[in-house]
Design a protein around this motif. Structure first.
Motif, mmCIF file in Angstrom:
data_model
loop_
_atom_site.group_PDB
_atom_site.id
_atom_site.type_symbol
_atom_site.label_atom_id
_atom_site.label_comp_id
_atom_site.label_asym_id
_atom_site.label_seq_id
_atom_site.Cartn_x
_atom_site.Cartn_y
_atom_site.Cartn_z
ATOM 1 N N ASN A 1 -14.709 7.087 -0.059
ATOM 2 C CA ASN A 1 -14.197 5.457 -0.145
ATOM 3 C C ASN A 1 -13.655 5.063 -1.708
ATOM 4 O O ASN A 1 -12.668 4.369 -2.085
ATOM 5 C CB ASN A 1 -14.964 4.846 0.082
ATOM 6 N N ALA A 2 -14.551 5.135 -2.545
ATOM 7 C CA ALA A 2 -14.376 5.285 -4.107
ATOM 8 C C ALA A 2 -12.378 5.483 -4.674
ATOM 9 O O ALA A 2 -12.400 4.720 -5.054
ATOM 10 C CB ALA A 2 -15.608 5.802 -5.004
ATOM 11 N N LYS A 3 -12.188 6.403 -3.870
ATOM 12 C CA LYS A 3 -11.201 7.196 -4.409
ATOM 13 C C LYS A 3 -10.095 6.826 -3.356
ATOM 14 O O LYS A 3 -8.429 7.320 -3.450
ATOM 15 C CB LYS A 3 -11.021 8.191 -4.550
ATOM 16 N N ASN A 4 -10.463 6.100 -2.779
ATOM 17 C CA ASN A 4 -9.144 5.489 -1.417
ATOM 18 C C ASN A 4 -8.312 7.172 -1.560
ATOM 19 O O ASN A 4 -7.045 6.223 -0.645
ATOM 20 C CB ASN A 4 -8.499 4.614 -1.876
ATOM 21 N N THR A 5 -9.470 8.151 -1.426
ATOM 22 C CA THR A 5 -8.504 9.829 -0.322
ATOM 23 C C THR A 5 -9.355 9.745 0.295
ATOM 24 O O THR A 5 -10.846 9.496 0.739
ATOM 25 C CB THR A 5 -9.217 10.546 -1.149
ATOM 26 N N VAL A 6 -8.583 10.906 1.819
ATOM 27 C CA VAL A 6 -9.169 10.994 2.655
ATOM 28 C C VAL A 6 -8.135 12.700 2.898
ATOM 29 O O VAL A 6 -7.342 13.377 2.314
ATOM 30 C CB VAL A 6 -8.454 10.366 3.889
ATOM 31 N N TYR A 7 -9.445 13.650 3.679
ATOM 32 C CA TYR A 7 -8.801 14.572 3.321
ATOM 33 C C TYR A 7 -9.194 15.084 4.623
ATOM 34 O O TYR A 7 -9.605 14.873 5.506
ATOM 35 C CB TYR A 7 -9.815 15.649 2.460
ATOM 36 N N LEU A 8 -8.459 16.366 5.018
ATOM 37 C CA LEU A 8 -8.132 17.096 6.320
ATOM 38 C C LEU A 8 -8.010 18.802 5.960
ATOM 39 O O LEU A 8 -6.943 19.600 5.477
ATOM 40 C CB LEU A 8 -7.141 17.041 6.649
ATOM 41 N N GLN A 9 -9.322 19.141 6.088
ATOM 42 C CA GLN A 9 -9.287 20.741 6.059
ATOM 43 C C GLN A 9 -9.007 21.258 7.398
ATOM 44 O O GLN A 9 -9.907 20.795 8.835
ATOM 45 C CB GLN A 9 -11.084 20.905 5.742
ATOM 46 N N MET A 10 -8.577 22.343 7.118
ATOM 47 C CA MET A 10 -7.884 22.843 8.702
ATOM 48 C C MET A 10 -7.833 24.269 8.384
ATOM 49 O O MET A 10 -7.882 25.098 7.806
ATOM 50 C CB MET A 10 -6.048 22.737 8.497
ATOM 51 N N VAL B 1 1.254 -1.013 -0.071
ATOM 52 C CA VAL B 1 -0.204 -0.186 -0.187
ATOM 53 C C VAL B 1 0.699 1.646 -0.191
ATOM 54 O O VAL B 1 1.886 0.468 1.230
ATOM 55 C CB VAL B 1 -0.895 0.086 1.391
ATOM 56 N N GLN B 2 0.784 2.241 -0.984
ATOM 57 C CA GLN B 2 1.622 3.035 -0.806
ATOM 58 C C GLN B 2 0.278 4.460 -0.261
ATOM 59 O O GLN B 2 -0.493 4.409 -1.313
ATOM 60 C CB GLN B 2 1.672 3.601 -2.688
ATOM 61 N N LEU B 3 0.670 5.776 -0.035
ATOM 62 C CA LEU B 3 0.038 6.866 0.655
ATOM 63 C C LEU B 3 0.639 7.876 0.052
ATOM 64 O O LEU B 3 2.048 7.989 0.348
ATOM 65 C CB LEU B 3 -0.313 6.817 1.978
ATOM 66 N N VAL B 4 -0.295 8.543 -0.683
ATOM 67 C CA VAL B 4 0.451 9.805 -0.860
ATOM 68 C C VAL B 4 0.049 11.041 -0.735
ATOM 69 O O VAL B 4 -1.315 11.310 -1.364
ATOM 70 C CB VAL B 4 0.475 10.320 -2.467
ATOM 71 N N GLU B 5 1.019 12.185 0.476
ATOM 72 C CA GLU B 5 -0.283 13.339 0.597
ATOM 73 C C GLU B 5 0.222 15.118 -0.192
ATOM 74 O O GLU B 5 1.267 14.511 -0.698
ATOM 75 C CB GLU B 5 0.240 13.786 1.860
ATOM 76 N N SER B 6 -0.656 15.579 -0.522
ATOM 77 C CA SER B 6 -0.975 16.536 -0.564
ATOM 78 C C SER B 6 -1.137 17.703 0.121
ATOM 79 O O SER B 6 -1.969 17.658 1.267
ATOM 80 C CB SER B 6 -1.059 16.540 -2.429
ATOM 81 N N GLY B 7 -0.852 19.404 -0.770
ATOM 82 C CA GLY B 7 -1.919 20.068 0.070
ATOM 83 C C GLY B 7 -1.008 20.867 1.319
ATOM 84 O O GLY B 7 -2.036 21.898 1.759
ATOM 85 N N GLY B 8 0.023 20.327 1.350
ATOM 86 C CA GLY B 8 0.966 21.539 3.131
ATOM 87 C C GLY B 8 1.878 22.666 1.901
ATOM 88 O O GLY B 8 1.348 22.888 0.794
#
Length: 118
Positions: free
Chosen positions: A73-82, A2-9
């Motif tokens: 869930n369809a995109k296996n993506t999680v978000y964090l609105q700060m 499994v790979q996780l790729v973050e963005s948005g910082g």
């Protein structure tokens, strides 16, 4: 694997907002928990928020009411609105994915820097 790729910082002034995203790929079971941890400079890594595949959320007291975690869930993506960011939110933010398939498997992203200036 499994790979996780973050963005948005990035860099933002106090009171501002940022949205982090994390996309997971690989062999991912439908029942899982995704979340965010953060590690300020010179400090330990701590929980920010988690969300299960069923939508149950959990927040650290320090971000409750300011941050919102969500997922697709369809995109296996999680978000964090700060929102209403504070200088003390400055940290490297790590995405996580946890699955229990017999044993518990935990995966981490590479981290994304969030810097809040005063």
């Amino acid at each position: 694997q499994v790979q996780l790729v973050e963005s948005g910082g990035g860099l933002v002034q106090a009171g501002g907002s940022l949205r982090l995203s994390c996309s997971a790929s690989g062999k991912i079971f439908r029942t899982n928990t995704m979340g965010w941890y953060r590690q300020p400079p010179g400090k330990q890594r701590d929980l920010v928020a988690t969300i299960t595949s069923g939508g149950t959320t959990n927040y650290a007291d320090s971000v409750e009411g300011r941050f919102t975690i969500s997922r697709d869930n369809a995109k296996n993506t999680v978000y964090l609105q700060m929102n209403s960011l504070k200088p003390e939110d400055t940290a490297v933010y790590y995405c996580t994915l946890s699955m229990k398939v017999g044993a518990v498997y935990d995966y981490w992203g590479q981290g994304t820097q969030v810097t809040v200036s005063s």
